[in-house]
Motif scaffolding. Structure first.
Motif, PDB file in Angstrom:
ATOM      1  N   ILE A 137      48.907  36.283  37.930  1.00 35.01           N
ATOM      2  CA  ILE A 137      48.982  37.055  39.183  1.00 35.01           C
ATOM      3  C   ILE A 137      47.827  36.677  40.113  1.00 35.01           C
ATOM      4  CG2 ILE A 137      48.717  39.367  40.166  1.00 35.01           C
ATOM      5  CD1 ILE A 137      50.294  40.442  37.774  1.00 35.01           C
ATOM      6  N   TYR A 138      46.628  36.544  39.557  1.00 37.85           N
ATOM      7  CA  TYR A 138      45.448  36.225  40.364  1.00 37.85           C
ATOM      8  C   TYR A 138      45.553  34.829  40.976  1.00 37.85           C
ATOM      9  CZ  TYR A 138      40.500  35.681  41.599  1.00 37.85           C
ATOM     10  OH  TYR A 138      39.318  35.477  42.269  1.00 37.85           O
ATOM     11  N   THR A 142      48.016  34.888  43.742  1.00 35.00           N
ATOM     12  CA  THR A 142      47.417  35.568  44.894  1.00 35.00           C
ATOM     13  C   THR A 142      46.508  34.623  45.679  1.00 35.00           C
ATOM     14  OG1 THR A 142      47.457  37.686  43.727  1.00 35.00           O
ATOM     15  CG2 THR A 142      45.972  37.508  45.615  1.00 35.00           C
ATOM     16  N   ASN A 153      47.813  33.196  49.423  1.00 33.53           N
ATOM     17  CA  ASN A 153      47.054  33.607  50.603  1.00 33.53           C
ATOM     18  C   ASN A 153      46.285  32.454  51.228  1.00 33.53           C
ATOM     19  OD1 ASN A 153      47.277  36.673  51.089  1.00 33.53           O
ATOM     20  ND2 ASN A 153      46.982  36.558  48.892  1.00 33.53           N
ATOM     21  N   SER A 212      45.274  38.029  54.929  1.00 35.58           N
ATOM     22  CA  SER A 212      45.298  37.163  53.750  1.00 35.58           C
ATOM     23  C   SER A 212      43.900  36.984  53.171  1.00 35.58           C
ATOM     24  CB  SER A 212      45.899  35.795  54.113  1.00 35.58           C
ATOM     25  OG  SER A 212      47.260  35.915  54.465  1.00 35.58           O
ATOM     26  N   ASP A 242      42.967  40.132  51.399  1.00 35.05           N
ATOM     27  CA  ASP A 242      43.688  40.239  50.130  1.00 35.05           C
ATOM     28  C   ASP A 242      43.047  39.377  49.048  1.00 35.05           C
ATOM     29  OD1 ASP A 242      45.531  42.100  50.915  1.00 35.05           O
ATOM     30  OD2 ASP A 242      47.067  40.648  51.492  1.00 35.05           O
ATOM     31  N   ALA A 291      41.570  41.162  45.714  1.00 34.45           N
ATOM     32  CA  ALA A 291      41.970  40.776  44.354  1.00 34.45           C
ATOM     33  C   ALA A 291      40.773  40.277  43.544  1.00 34.45           C
ATOM     34  CB  ALA A 291      43.057  39.701  44.417  1.00 34.45           C
ATOM     35  N   SER A 303      48.576  42.364  47.152  1.00 39.73           N
ATOM     36  CA  SER A 303      47.862  41.148  47.562  1.00 39.73           C
ATOM     37  C   SER A 303      48.612  39.894  47.145  1.00 39.73           C
ATOM     38  CB  SER A 303      46.452  41.138  46.954  1.00 39.73           C
ATOM     39  OG  SER A 303      45.693  42.225  47.423  1.00 39.73           O
ATOM     40  N   MET A 304      49.292  39.952  45.994  1.00 45.33           N
ATOM     41  CA  MET A 304      50.066  38.802  45.525  1.00 45.33           C
ATOM     42  C   MET A 304      51.355  38.626  46.322  1.00 45.33           C
ATOM     43  SD  MET A 304      51.826  38.072  41.807  1.00 45.33           S
ATOM     44  CE  MET A 304      53.199  39.181  42.153  1.00 45.33           C
ATOM     45  N   ASN A 352      52.177  39.811  49.443  1.00 43.56           N
ATOM     46  CA  ASN A 352      52.104  39.684  50.900  1.00 43.56           C
ATOM     47  C   ASN A 352      52.448  38.283  51.419  1.00 43.56           C
ATOM     48  OD1 ASN A 352      51.670  42.316  51.684  1.00 43.56           O
ATOM     49  ND2 ASN A 352      49.460  42.130  51.853  1.00 43.56           N
TER      50      ASN A 352
END
Length: 314
Positions: A35-36, A39, A43, A68, A71, A75, A282-283, A285
């Motif tokens: 996920i990170y 993200t 972004n 972005s 975000d 994160a 955040s992921m 967007n």
């Protein structure tokens, strides 16, 4: 320096995280690492695509660039600490905990204010298009972003300083995966009356005002769009707002669920809602703003084309 508050006997906190089961730690580590990375990549691509494409040098994409960037910072404030907790240690220093809480509130509320600014941009573009260039001048856009950042950092600093005046002298176990205000106040062995008064008065103003501003902007947009005679015109008006409305719903739906409830009702069941607004939003967007946006998709194609051309052997 192990602790900031000299009246507390607590120099560190224990973050219990999402699960106490040893067999869950590695799968959770892998999940949140993916996920990170998504993200960061998503972004960064949005920022680079907007920066490199002259057609995307408009107020809407100017604000999206800062959203972005926020975000990414948001994160980074949360997920790396979670990854450490999954595999290594679940402790965090007193100073580290307050620092994390400060940036969570500062960056989370910056997201909120930027969403309100983007709603205002769409309102002007649809409801007053002939004055759009003058109303949304570059100077005004910079001021709106500067205010969104400065005001939210002052808000976060207020709550962090008030929390630092509390005394923690018994339990140091936080039933959460991050340092949030409500779980920390539950651990205090001194009076939290002032903190709760500020949360119940100043807190909702900072949280609800941008949402009301967004609601007002979209009510005006809806009224204006319904007056457009052609179906194509209506579709164009609504399509330019669809991605933003999706992001607003995802963000505010989860954040209201958590923070517009009494302190005493805060429980571990709120973890999922916290993950939604701190990590998943955040992921998602970059996908929300690019999938239905032809200009941004074209900008991303140009960016990838340039990178492929540069990487190709001459």
């Amino acid at each position: 320096m192990e602790r900031v508050n000299q009246t507390s006997s607590v120099s560190k906190f224990i973050l219990l995280g999402l699960s106490s089961q040893p067999e869950d730690q590695k799968p959770l580590f892998i999940l949140f690492l993916i996920i990170y990375l998504i993200t960061l990549t998503g972004n960064l691509l949005i920022i680079l695509a907007i920066h490199s494409d002259p057609q995307l040098q408009t107020p809407m994409y100017f604000f999206l660039t800062f959203l972005s960037f926020t975000d990414i910072c948001f994160a980074t404030t949360i997920v790396p600490r979670m990854l450490v907790n999954f595999l290594l240690e679940k402790t965090i220093s007193y100073a580290g905990c307050l620092t994390q809480m400060y940036f969570i509130y500062a960056l989370g509320n910056t997201d909120s204010f930027l969403l309100a600014v983007m709603a205002f941009d769409r309102y002007v573009a649809i409801c007053d298009p002939f004055h759009y260039a003058t109303t949304m001048s570059h100077h005004r856009c910079v001021l709106l972003v500067a205010f969104s950042c400065a005001f939210t950092h002052m808000h976060s600093l207020l709550h962090t300083l008030l929390l630092n005046h509390l005394t923690f002298c018994d339990s140091n176990v936080i039933h959460h995966f991050l340092c949030d205000l409500s779980p920390l106040m539950k651990l205090s062995c001194s009076s939290t009356f002032i903190n709760e008064i500020v949360i119940m008065t100043e807190g909702p103003i900072v949280l609800v005002t941008p949402f009301l501003f967004i609601t007002f902007s979209y009510m005006r947009i809806l009224i204006t769009a319904l007056k457009i005679p052609s179906a194509a015109g209506k579709y164009k008006a609504f399509s330019t707002c669809g991605s933003h409305l999706t992001a607003v719903t995802l963000f505010y739906g989860s954040i209201f669920y958590i923070y517009l409830q009494p302190l005493s009702t805060y429980s571990a069941q709120d973890h999922i809602a916290t993950i939604v607004y701190t990590v998943l939003t955040s992921m998602l967007n970059p996908f929300i703003y690019s999938l239905r946006n032809k200009d941004l998709k074209q900008g991303l194609r140009k960016l990838m084309g340039k990178r492929i051309a540069q990487a190709a052997p001459s």
